[in-house]
Structures are given as structure tokens and as C-alpha cells.
Write an enzyme that holds these catalytic residues in place. Structure first.
Site, PDB file in Angstrom:
ATOM      1  N   TYR A 135      -1.461  -8.482  -4.287  1.00  0.00           N
ATOM      2  CA  TYR A 135      -1.751  -7.055  -4.122  1.00  0.00           C
ATOM      3  C   TYR A 135      -2.990  -6.757  -4.955  1.00  0.00           C
ATOM      4  O   TYR A 135      -2.943  -6.758  -6.185  1.00  0.00           O
ATOM      5  CB  TYR A 135      -0.534  -6.255  -4.575  1.00  0.00           C
ATOM      6  CG  TYR A 135      -0.589  -4.747  -4.487  1.00  0.00           C
ATOM      7  CD1 TYR A 135      -1.728  -4.041  -4.133  1.00  0.00           C
ATOM      8  CD2 TYR A 135       0.557  -3.998  -4.778  1.00  0.00           C
ATOM      9  CE1 TYR A 135      -1.743  -2.660  -4.069  1.00  0.00           C
ATOM     10  CE2 TYR A 135       0.562  -2.616  -4.713  1.00  0.00           C
ATOM     11  CZ  TYR A 135      -0.589  -1.954  -4.370  1.00  0.00           C
ATOM     12  OH  TYR A 135      -0.596  -0.580  -4.320  1.00  0.00           O
ATOM     13  N   LYS A 163      -2.164  -7.826   0.165  1.00  0.00           N
ATOM     14  CA  LYS A 163      -2.405  -6.412   0.456  1.00  0.00           C
ATOM     15  C   LYS A 163      -3.661  -6.017  -0.299  1.00  0.00           C
ATOM     16  O   LYS A 163      -3.717  -6.132  -1.535  1.00  0.00           O
ATOM     17  CB  LYS A 163      -1.230  -5.552   0.001  1.00  0.00           C
ATOM     18  CG  LYS A 163      -1.489  -4.062   0.206  1.00  0.00           C
ATOM     19  CD  LYS A 163      -0.554  -3.199  -0.622  1.00  0.00           C
ATOM     20  CE  LYS A 163      -0.986  -1.736  -0.466  1.00  0.00           C
ATOM     21  NZ  LYS A 163      -0.304  -0.852  -1.439  1.00  0.00           N
ATOM     22  N   ILE A 207      -0.220  -0.675   4.867  1.00  0.00           N
ATOM     23  CA  ILE A 207       0.697  -0.046   3.920  1.00  0.00           C
ATOM     24  C   ILE A 207       0.186   1.366   3.707  1.00  0.00           C
ATOM     25  O   ILE A 207      -0.903   1.563   3.178  1.00  0.00           O
ATOM     26  CB  ILE A 207       0.752  -0.794   2.577  1.00  0.00           C
ATOM     27  CG1 ILE A 207       0.932  -2.297   2.789  1.00  0.00           C
ATOM     28  CG2 ILE A 207       1.857  -0.226   1.695  1.00  0.00           C
ATOM     29  CD1 ILE A 207       2.216  -2.689   3.453  1.00  0.00           C
TER      30      ILE A 207
END
Length: 298
Positions: A135, A163, A207
Site C-alpha cells: 500500500y 494499492k 479502493i
């Protein structure tokens, strides 16, 4: 072989009650609201205010989401902590609850070399028994995961993607280009304004924090893209990008998103971190929330 996580995952807010405690009942209602539009759940992320939650509260949030979802949509739990050991322990705890994967930001506050990030993520992926997503959110952590580092970590069988929430197309494209020839390694977009472009260029999922405000609007970006209607997907993206521009001009995302959801009648409580909305701010958030409360025919 693992099941790929695709489509929209909502970076779900963490509802608090009047005393400021995590409220599982209100959280379940928000999970159901997202599932109505087939959105998956990303819990304990930035919009979930992980930075002001205790480890016990993060476990409660995750357990509540997993139980409410009951396998109908994916659940990814963010577990990133400054300490490698604490991240591993939290990862083991939520893995036992039945999450589909975990997501791990780079440790924050302490500056790290890329070799140290590789050490950190490798140790986590070795120890946590569910798939791990990197992330990247350097504006909040002070540490950037470089594309070459993602490529190196992709060699680990339990590290399945990244992500990217750096906020720019250039950053997202850098990861997509770097891993395009690596099978079974996915890139998920974080910034709401890049969801459509991310899907076009190979992202497996987005997301979305703004799905807390417009779950239908964000879901349509994916659904139209999946169905091959790129024009309608782009129209849904333009709608969400307008919401993002107008709402985020007021305040940092979690508080602004929560306040907008409240204005729409969602009982999510206030944010915990120190933020004060002026009356002008509240008037603006109310205006924006109502303006984008109805998704146009797309």
C-alpha cells in the site's frame, strides 16, 4: 489458485457512537449499504481512520465486516503499523477472522531505505497466512514504495499486488508498467479520480473513499467498464471526480467524507482526529452532499 479481487472496494468509514466508541451496529449498516451495489469492503484504511483506532478496535472493525459480508463480497483489511512485529500479529489475527487479503502501508514517521521496506514486507508475507497487498501512500507515510521494489517483492508468492494512493496518474502508471509482465500481481488504484483510467490500463480494482458518499456512482464506473461500455464508465467517473473536487476542497478526506455521509442521513458519527468545521464548511459539505446524492442516469 487465489481468487482475484476485482471491481470496487469501499474504504469504509468507521462509525462512532455518541460517546466516540466504535459502533458495530452502525458499521453493519454501512456494510449492507455498500453490498447493495456489490461493492467490496476495505476496512481500517485511511477513510476508516486507522490512525486513531486501537489494535482492539481494528480487530472489532474487521470481525464486524467479515461477519456481515458472509462471503458475498471481498473483504480486505489494512494492517500496517510502524512495527513489523505488530503488523504481523494484527495480520494473523484478522486472517483468522476470514479476510480475503490484507493491505500494508509502509511504516510511517521513520524514514526507510528500499532494502528496509523489502525486509519489512517479506517478513510480513512470510508470517501472515493470507495474500498481502503493498500500500503506497507516501504523502502520509513519508516512505515511497518504488516500482522496482514492488517488482522485487512480487517474487514472493504471498505478495499479490499493490494499492497505489500516491495520488497521481504518473505514479499509478509507473506501477502498471513495472509489473505488466508479472502474472498474478495486481495493481489497485486508490485516488477516486483515477478509477476509470486505472481500469482502462489494467488495474484489477479501485479502493474508493467516496463510495461512502456515493456507493452507486462509484460502482457504475466498474460495472460499465466490465460490461464494455467505456463511455458510460467515463461518465460515472466524471460524476465522482466532480464530487471529489468539490468535497475535498473543504477538509482532509476522512472527516469530509464522514460529514457528507452524515448530511445524507447515514449515522456514522464524527471523526476522532482534531478537526473543526466552520459554519461555512458545513454549509459547503451539505450543498455538495445533496448535489451528488442522486446519481444521474448513466
Amino acid at each position: 489458485m487465489r481468487t482475484r479481487i476485482t471491481g470496487v472496494l469501499t474504504a469504509i468509514v468507521t462509525p462512532f457512537d455518541k460517546e466516540g466508541a466504535v459502533c458495530p451496529q452502525r458499521l453493519r449498516a454501512q456494510v449492507q449499504r455498500q453490498m447493495k451495489y456489490e461493492n467490496g469492503i476495505f476496512c481500517n484504511g485511511t477513510n476508516g481512520e486507522f490512525f486513531v483506532l486501537s489494535l482492539e478496535e481494528k480487530r472489532l472493525v474487521t470481525e464486524t465486516c467479515v461477519k456481515e459480508v458472509a462471503g458475498k463480497v471481498p473483504v480486505v483489511a489494512h494492517i500496517g503499523e510502524i512495527s513489523t512485529a505488530t503488523t504481523i500479529q494484527l495480520g494473523k489475527d484478522v486472517a483468522a477472522m476470514g479476510v480475503d487479503a490484507v493491505s500494508v502501508i509502509a511504516p510511517y514517521f521513520v524514514p526507510l531505505k528500499q532494502s528496509e521496506l523489502i525486509y519489512h514486507y517479506t517478513a510480513i508475507a512470510d508470517a501472515v497466512p493470507v495474500p498481502v497487498f503493498l500500500y503506497n501512500i507516501p504523502a502520509r507515510t513519508g516512505n515511497t514504495i518504488e516500482p522496482a521494489t514492488a517488482v522485487k517483492l512480487a517474487e514472493h508468492p504471498n505478495i499479490v499486488g499493490i494499492k497505489d494512493s500516491a495520488g497521481s496518474y504518473e505514479s499509478l502508471k509507473g506501477f502498471l508498467d513495472a509489473v505488466k509482465d508479472i502474472p498474478n500481481f495486481d495493481v489497485m488504484s486508490g485516488p477516486d479520480h483515477l478509477a476509470h483510467q486505472g481500469f482502462l490500463e489494467g488495474c484489477s480494482a479501485c479502493i474508493s473513499g467516496l463510495a461512502n458518499v456515493s456507493p452507486e456512482g462509484v460502482s457504475l464506473i466498474w460495472k460499465h467498464f466490465r460490461d464494455g461500455n467505456l463511455e458510460k464508465s467515463k461518465a460515472a467517473q466524471d460524476f465522482i471526480s466532480g464530487l471529489r473536487k468539490d468535497l475535498y476542497a473543504v477538509a482532509f478526506a476522512p472527516a469530509a467524507v464522514k460529514k457528507a455521509a452524515l448530511m445524507l442521513g447515514e449515522d456514522v458519527g464524527d471523526s476522532r482526529y482534531p478537526i473543526v468545521f466552520s459554519q461555512d464548511d458545513l454549509d459547503t459539505v451539505r450543498k455538495v452532499a445533496l448535489q451528488y446524492s442522486t446519481v444521474p442516469a448513466l
